[in-house]
Design a protein around this motif. Structure first.
Motif, PDB file in Angstrom:
ATOM      1  N   THR A 116       0.833  -1.204   0.000  1.00  7.06           N
ATOM      2  CA  THR A 116       0.000   0.000   0.000  1.00  7.06           C
ATOM      3  C   THR A 116       0.868   1.253   0.000  1.00  7.06           C
ATOM      4  O   THR A 116       0.615   2.204  -0.739  1.00  7.06           O
ATOM      5  CB  THR A 116      -0.949   0.019   1.214  1.00  7.06           C
ATOM      6  OG1 THR A 116      -1.745  -1.159   1.192  1.00  7.06           O
ATOM      7  CG2 THR A 116      -1.873   1.230   1.167  1.00  7.06           C
ATOM      8  N   ARG A 117       1.889   1.237   0.825  1.00 12.71           N
ATOM      9  CA  ARG A 117       2.798   2.391   0.832  1.00 12.71           C
ATOM     10  C   ARG A 117       3.442   2.578  -0.546  1.00 12.71           C
ATOM     11  O   ARG A 117       3.527   3.682  -1.064  1.00 12.71           O
ATOM     12  CB  ARG A 117       3.896   2.206   1.891  1.00 12.71           C
ATOM     13  CG  ARG A 117       3.425   2.442   3.304  1.00 12.71           C
ATOM     14  CD  ARG A 117       4.539   2.193   4.318  1.00 12.71           C
ATOM     15  NE  ARG A 117       4.046   2.390   5.666  1.00 12.71           N
ATOM     16  CZ  ARG A 117       4.033   3.574   6.307  1.00 12.71           C
ATOM     17  NH1 ARG A 117       4.554   4.631   5.746  1.00 12.71           N
ATOM     18  NH2 ARG A 117       3.529   3.684   7.517  1.00 12.71           N
ATOM     19  N   MET A 153       0.258   4.836  -2.258  1.00 18.80           N
ATOM     20  CA  MET A 153       0.823   6.072  -1.734  1.00 18.80           C
ATOM     21  C   MET A 153       2.088   6.493  -2.493  1.00 18.80           C
ATOM     22  O   MET A 153       2.683   7.508  -2.189  1.00 18.80           O
ATOM     23  CB  MET A 153       1.125   5.929  -0.234  1.00 18.80           C
ATOM     24  CG  MET A 153      -0.034   5.402   0.608  1.00 18.80           C
ATOM     25  SD  MET A 153      -1.581   6.324   0.422  1.00 18.80           S
ATOM     26  CE  MET A 153      -1.151   7.887   1.159  1.00 18.80           C
ATOM     27  N   LYS A 154       2.505   5.679  -3.450  1.00 21.62           N
ATOM     28  CA  LYS A 154       3.635   5.998  -4.323  1.00 21.62           C
ATOM     29  C   LYS A 154       4.916   6.327  -3.569  1.00 21.62           C
ATOM     30  O   LYS A 154       5.637   7.282  -3.889  1.00 21.62           O
ATOM     31  CB  LYS A 154       3.276   7.177  -5.240  1.00 21.62           C
ATOM     32  CG  LYS A 154       2.063   6.875  -6.100  1.00 21.62           C
ATOM     33  CD  LYS A 154       1.798   7.972  -7.079  1.00 21.62           C
ATOM     34  CE  LYS A 154       0.628   7.575  -7.977  1.00 21.62           C
ATOM     35  NZ  LYS A 154       0.058   8.660  -8.711  1.00 21.62           N
ATOM     36  N   ASP A 169       8.321   7.361  -4.842  1.00 19.62           N
ATOM     37  CA  ASP A 169       8.653   8.746  -5.171  1.00 19.62           C
ATOM     38  C   ASP A 169       8.836   9.600  -3.916  1.00 19.62           C
ATOM     39  O   ASP A 169       8.732  10.820  -3.969  1.00 19.62           O
ATOM     40  CB  ASP A 169       7.546   9.362  -6.040  1.00 19.62           C
ATOM     41  CG  ASP A 169       7.769   9.098  -7.527  1.00 19.62           C
ATOM     42  OD1 ASP A 169       8.875   8.670  -7.891  1.00 19.62           O
ATOM     43  OD2 ASP A 169       6.826   9.303  -8.311  1.00 19.62           O
ATOM     44  N   PHE A 170       9.097   8.962  -2.761  1.00 21.10           N
ATOM     45  CA  PHE A 170       9.284   9.733  -1.526  1.00 21.10           C
ATOM     46  C   PHE A 170      10.455  10.694  -1.703  1.00 21.10           C
ATOM     47  O   PHE A 170      11.514  10.306  -2.195  1.00 21.10           O
ATOM     48  CB  PHE A 170       9.555   8.809  -0.331  1.00 21.10           C
ATOM     49  CG  PHE A 170       9.666   9.547   0.979  1.00 21.10           C
ATOM     50  CD1 PHE A 170       8.530  10.025   1.611  1.00 21.10           C
ATOM     51  CD2 PHE A 170      10.899   9.787   1.556  1.00 21.10           C
ATOM     52  CE1 PHE A 170       8.622  10.710   2.807  1.00 21.10           C
ATOM     53  CE2 PHE A 170      11.003  10.482   2.758  1.00 21.10           C
ATOM     54  CZ  PHE A 170       9.857  10.947   3.381  1.00 21.10           C
ATOM     55  N   LYS A 185      10.460  12.955  -3.783  1.00 17.60           N
ATOM     56  CA  LYS A 185      10.327  13.538  -5.120  1.00 17.60           C
ATOM     57  C   LYS A 185       8.858  13.859  -5.369  1.00 17.60           C
ATOM     58  O   LYS A 185       8.346  13.694  -6.467  1.00 17.60           O
ATOM     59  CB  LYS A 185      10.837  12.548  -6.175  1.00 17.60           C
ATOM     60  CG  LYS A 185      12.353  12.353  -6.130  1.00 17.60           C
ATOM     61  CD  LYS A 185      12.828  11.322  -7.148  1.00 17.60           C
ATOM     62  CE  LYS A 185      12.611   9.929  -6.605  1.00 17.60           C
ATOM     63  NZ  LYS A 185      13.078   8.854  -7.490  1.00 17.60           N
ATOM     64  N   GLY A 186       8.165  14.254  -4.324  1.00 19.46           N
ATOM     65  CA  GLY A 186       6.753  14.594  -4.446  1.00 19.46           C
ATOM     66  C   GLY A 186       5.892  13.814  -3.475  1.00 19.46           C
ATOM     67  O   GLY A 186       5.036  14.368  -2.809  1.00 19.46           O
ATOM     68  N   ALA A 187       6.108  12.498  -3.381  1.00 18.01           N
ATOM     69  CA  ALA A 187       5.260  11.696  -2.502  1.00 18.01           C
ATOM     70  C   ALA A 187       5.657  11.911  -1.042  1.00 18.01           C
ATOM     71  O   ALA A 187       6.836  12.072  -0.724  1.00 18.01           O
ATOM     72  CB  ALA A 187       5.376  10.222  -2.861  1.00 18.01           C
ATOM     73  N   ASP A 188       4.639  11.909  -0.173  1.00 16.34           N
ATOM     74  CA  ASP A 188       4.875  12.225   1.237  1.00 16.34           C
ATOM     75  C   ASP A 188       4.882  11.013   2.152  1.00 16.34           C
ATOM     76  O   ASP A 188       5.136  11.133   3.337  1.00 16.34           O
ATOM     77  CB  ASP A 188       3.793  13.191   1.730  1.00 16.34           C
ATOM     78  CG  ASP A 188       3.888  14.531   1.025  1.00 16.34           C
ATOM     79  OD1 ASP A 188       4.995  14.870   0.578  1.00 16.34           O
ATOM     80  OD2 ASP A 188       2.858  15.213   0.918  1.00 16.34           O
ATOM     81  N   THR A 189       4.529   9.843   1.623  1.00  9.36           N
ATOM     82  CA  THR A 189       4.464   8.657   2.470  1.00  9.36           C
ATOM     83  C   THR A 189       5.791   7.912   2.418  1.00  9.36           C
ATOM     84  O   THR A 189       6.241   7.518   1.350  1.00  9.36           O
ATOM     85  CB  THR A 189       3.331   7.730   2.005  1.00  9.36           C
ATOM     86  OG1 THR A 189       2.116   8.479   2.061  1.00  9.36           O
ATOM     87  CG2 THR A 189       3.213   6.510   2.903  1.00  9.36           C
ATOM     88  N   PRO A 190       6.431   7.736   3.580  1.00 10.98           N
ATOM     89  CA  PRO A 190       7.738   7.072   3.577  1.00 10.98           C
ATOM     90  C   PRO A 190       7.606   5.557   3.552  1.00 10.98           C
ATOM     91  O   PRO A 190       6.545   4.997   3.840  1.00 10.98           O
ATOM     92  CB  PRO A 190       8.347   7.514   4.899  1.00 10.98           C
ATOM     93  CG  PRO A 190       7.179   7.767   5.799  1.00 10.98           C
ATOM     94  CD  PRO A 190       6.024   8.173   4.923  1.00 10.98           C
ATOM     95  N   ILE A 191       8.676   4.893   3.211  1.00 13.36           N
ATOM     96  CA  ILE A 191       8.783   3.438   3.303  1.00 13.36           C
ATOM     97  C   ILE A 191      10.224   3.149   3.674  1.00 13.36           C
ATOM     98  O   ILE A 191      11.113   3.966   3.400  1.00 13.36           O
ATOM     99  CB  ILE A 191       8.379   2.788   1.955  1.00 13.36           C
ATOM    100  CG1 ILE A 191       8.094   1.294   2.131  1.00 13.36           C
ATOM    101  CG2 ILE A 191       9.437   3.008   0.861  1.00 13.36           C
ATOM    102  CD1 ILE A 191       7.304   0.692   0.984  1.00 13.36           C
ATOM    103  N   ALA A 192      10.458   2.018   4.304  1.00 18.34           N
ATOM    104  CA  ALA A 192      11.809   1.699   4.750  1.00 18.34           C
ATOM    105  C   ALA A 192      12.795   1.771   3.583  1.00 18.34           C
ATOM    106  O   ALA A 192      12.500   1.304   2.484  1.00 18.34           O
ATOM    107  CB  ALA A 192      11.834   0.310   5.358  1.00 18.34           C
ATOM    108  N   VAL A 193      13.956   2.370   3.835  1.00 17.07           N
ATOM    109  CA  VAL A 193      15.027   2.345   2.843  1.00 17.07           C
ATOM    110  C   VAL A 193      15.832   1.091   3.145  1.00 17.07           C
ATOM    111  O   VAL A 193      16.629   1.061   4.071  1.00 17.07           O
ATOM    112  CB  VAL A 193      15.913   3.596   2.962  1.00 17.07           C
ATOM    113  CG1 VAL A 193      17.011   3.567   1.914  1.00 17.07           C
ATOM    114  CG2 VAL A 193      15.067   4.852   2.825  1.00 17.07           C
TER     115      VAL A 193
END
Lengths: 490, 284
Positions: free
Chosen positions: A286-287, A291-292, A295-296, A298-306
């Motif tokens: 979903t993230r 939630m794209k 593109d965190f 680079k526009g998207a605001d929802t983070p995901i683990a790096v």
């Protein structure tokens, strides 16, 4: 003229002359799906499978024996007239092929991509049986996709009967909801879809990744619904914003279809599952998709683990989607840990193949014992046990048995749990009188009727984990039952 | 559906309140429930916020939030008359409200916002209401007047002594629990660390304590599982099983670690947004 073109012309001439023999058809090489190069596609989220060319599609269609009994149709959950649409493709009559598919399936561009054809229509295919290899069956799914994509970006809008004055509420805008909405709207009812998320499409937008099912295709289908006059209300959580009882008693809905999809993710109940860096596949996908998160920054605001090193637990399509998403998000190493062997994997062969091509490291007959963390509560590894296959269990698959003392550790910073879902509790908790089974799934009869009059249900909330096509099949059954019910309702 | 902001106020340097149109939520919501809001549909984050109040006639709900990252800053930059992208809810189970006897409500920082409707509900149900409000410093104290109007007894504390008593909320909480007639229920809402110590305090006195957890979540409707917490040794999901739980059963240490999951990423995004605001001349 290319060799393929020449071969096609020869075959067409023979067909016209009535001299084509099954041996001619068996001799046609199965057409390979053009795909993005693995090295390249790991760095993007664009679709992997690129689709047949016209010549490829017609050659593949010529492989079909046109069996009188059409066993493939038996394998299709929605009984598409497969033999007939393939014959139309061979003749180059693509619009006709599409029209045949659309008699039974509303979403060919979706199903051509995500249906597990190798255990449905293609499993029954005589050509595959002849070669004793389901991979050599006629590629029905790819042909379905070919005609759907060829129709271009303007799908036809089905005709709608004159208004009946009856109102239908569809809860959830996934595959089942879309079909139920279209079929009840066609009958002339006033149809509203209620979607909890801020975008419609359900699992097709939050779950299935862009590289397997481009979101633009789902949006096209949603647009068709809107053009048919179906109302779509997002950010509306049935059970909370309004209950089913309120929709029916106060808001004038005469019938309701519940297609709310997957519920709470299952976890393995092993130590360490609360550590930071442990995701359910639902959350991870979903993230990344809806939630794209790719593109965190680079526009998207929802983070995901790096993530550098990822372990995905499970062997289904969702596990493959999660592993391949992790690759695209930049992980250097992605393990897929599954406690049975590859033969028992529920994932589609094509997905397994693609995952391997993309460098996913399959750790078969292994299963996690615990997830290890550091003092900040972050995942640092996963301790696994090795397994061997024992006697068949209730599912008919050989039961994996742990090998004592075989513990070993994989160094990972992220763990994605993809072992299935429970039922969503919201509707059950807020709908008195709705019968649920012991797992919390809604109980329905063969017409998808629930224990409440006028309330129907289908898809994952009824079946547990299912597929897009099974959800669509139930949406269609429920819609037919709703249309019948409303025709008789005063 | 449009979600127009009908009024906006800044309560302290980083705390804002709006009344925003969301008629269906206003109608359905009960104390303790939350909404998920988004500033925009495409790239925006889904932000869970507890509902601080509602006006059914006007069809509005009141939200109070703290500017901590990019998304909450973007929200803070919206002006009266502008709209939120979406408001979904009400979500979560509502607070169980009945006449318990004496209820002590403990709020810390921004936690006073979700606490207010619960305190009001408790008072309206006939409870005697003691409120303890805490803040780091005077400027950060919010909703004092609202609580003063409701409470039979109000105690205000600040960490630095700039206003009210110089103490942490646990000090007066321990005193109240130690009274001859100890409270029948405590409700504590605030930072996880504050709720943890409130629960440790009330546990000694055997005072049942409810807390409202602000776990990280995505959908808020029981699908993603991101908001899982450990309560009484079992996995619970804040969005559908909560947000309120028996505080004495909650594993706060785990919750606090999970709340920090994205700190580094969020700080980066926030810094980038602040620079962007400067360049386009928004704000100070």
């Amino acid at each position: 003229m290319t060799d393929d073109r020449k071969l096609l012309d020869e075959l067409l001439n023979k067909q016209k002359a009535g001299t084509i023999k099954p041996s001619d058809r068996y001799a046609i090489p199965p057409q390979q799906m053009p795909a993005q190069d693995p090295g390249q596609r790991c760095g993007n989220v664009s679709e992997v499978a690129l689709g047949y060319t016209e010549i490829q599609a017609r050659l593949e269609a010529m492989r079909c024996l046109q069996c009188k009994t059409a066993p493939c149709v038996e394998g299709c959950p929605v009984r598409i007239r497969i033999r007939d649409f393939i014959a139309a493709i061979a003749e180059g009559h693509y619009d006709e092929a599409l029209a045949i598919i659309k008699e039974n399936s509303l979403l060919p561009a979706v199903c051509g991509r995500v249906c597990p054809q190798e255990v449905q229509c293609q499993e029954k295919c005589t050509v595959g049986k002849k070669f004793k290899d389901v991979d050599k069956a006629v590629a029905i799914g790819r042909l379905e996709r070919f005609v759907a994509d060829r129709a271009g970006s303007v799908p036809s809008v089905p005709k709608v009967a004159s208004p009946t004055g009856k109102k239908v509420a569809i809860i959830g805008s996934g595959p089942g909801g879309i079909v139920a909405a279209a079929d009840t709207r066609r009958a002339g009812h006033d149809v509203t879809i209620f979607e909890a998320f801020h975008k419609p499409g359900g699992v097709m937008v939050y779950g299935i990744p862009e590289f397997r099912l481009p979101k633009a295709i789902v949006q096209q289908e949603i647009d068709v619904l809107t053009q048919m006059g179906v109302k779509i209300v997002c950010n509306f959580v049935v059970g909370r914003t309004r209950t089913i009882e309120q929709l029916m008693k106060d808001d004038g809905f005469d019938a309701v279809y519940i297609g709310v999809g997957a519920g709470l993710p299952a976890f393995m109940k092993i130590p360490g599952e609360h550590l930071v860096g442990v995701y359910s596949a639902n959350e991870y996908l979903t993230r990344a998709n809806l939630m794209k998160a790719y593109d965190f920054g680079k526009g998207a605001d929802t983070p995901i683990a790096v993530s550098k090193r990822v372990a995905v637990l499970g062997g289904g399509n969702v596990a493959m989607d999660a592993a391949r998403t992790a690759v695209r998000l930049g992980a250097e190493k992605v393990y897929l840990v599954y406690r049975r062997s590859e033969k028992e994997m529920p994932a589609r062969v094509e997905e397994v193949h693609h995952a391997k091509e993309e460098g996913v490291d399959f750790r078969l007959l292994q299963s996690p014992k615990q997830i290890l963390g550091n003092s900040d509560g972050h995942v640092i590894g996963i301790e696994c046990l090795k397994y061997e296959l024992g006697e068949p269990d209730a599912s008919g698959r050989r039961r994996p048995v742990p090998i004592e003392g075989s513990e070993f550790t994989l160094d990972v910073d992220t763990v994605i749990v993809a072992i299935g879902n429970g039922a969503n509790p919201l509707i059950g908790q807020t709908t008195p009188g709705l019968e649920l089974n012991k797992w919390g799934n809604i109980v329905v009869d063969e017409k998808c009727r629930t224990s409440l009059e006028g309330v129907y249900a289908g898809g994952d909330i009824v079946l547990g984990a299912a597929t897009v096509i099974l959800a669509m099949g139930q949406g269609r059954i429920a819609a037919a039952a709703i249309n019948e019910y409303l025709a008789n309702k005063k | 559906m449009s979600h127009r902001i009908v009024s906006k106020k800044q309560l302290s340097e980083n705390v804002f309140t709006i009344e925003v149109e969301a008629p269906l939520v206003a109608q359905a919501r009960r104390p303790g429930q939350f909404v998920i809001v988004g500033v925009n549909d495409d790239y925006g984050e889904r932000i869970p916020l507890t509902i601080a109040g509602a006006d059914v006639e006007k069809g509005t709900i009141r939200l109070i939030w703290q500017r901590v990252g990019k998304s909450t800053s973007e929200m803070a930059d919206l002006k009266e008359g502008q709209s939120l992208g979406y408001v979904a809810g009400p979500l979560g189970k509502h607070t169980h409200i009945e006449k318990f006897g004496t209820v002590v409500c403990v709020g810390g920082g921004i936690g006073n916002a979700p606490l207010l409707p619960i305190a009001r509900g408790m008072k309206e149900a006939g409870n005697s209401l003691i409120s303890i409000l805490g803040a780091r410093t005077k400027e950060l104290l919010i909703l004092e007047d609202e609580f003063a109007a409701l409470s039979d007894e109000l105690i205000v504390v600040t960490d630095d002594g700039s206003y009210g008593r110089k103490a942490l909320v646990t000090e007066p909480l321990a005193e109240i629990c130690g009274r001859n007639r100890k409270p029948d229920l405590a409700v504590a809402i605030g930072p996880a660390i504050m709720m943890k110590f409130c629960c440790e305090t009330t546990r000694k006195f055997n005072v049942p304590t409810q807390v409202s957890l602000n776990a990280i979540m995505v959908d808020g409707t029981g699908m993603c599982g991101g908001c899982r917490v450990e309560v009484g040794g079992q996995t619970k999901f804040v969005c559908v099983d909560g947000p309120e739980f028996d505080g004495h059963q909650v594993n706060f240490d785990m919750l606090m670690k999970r709340l920090n999951a994205y700190r580094t990423l969020e700080q980066k995004a926030h810094e980038a947004y602040k620079q962007h605001r400067c360049r386009i001349g928004l704000g100070k």
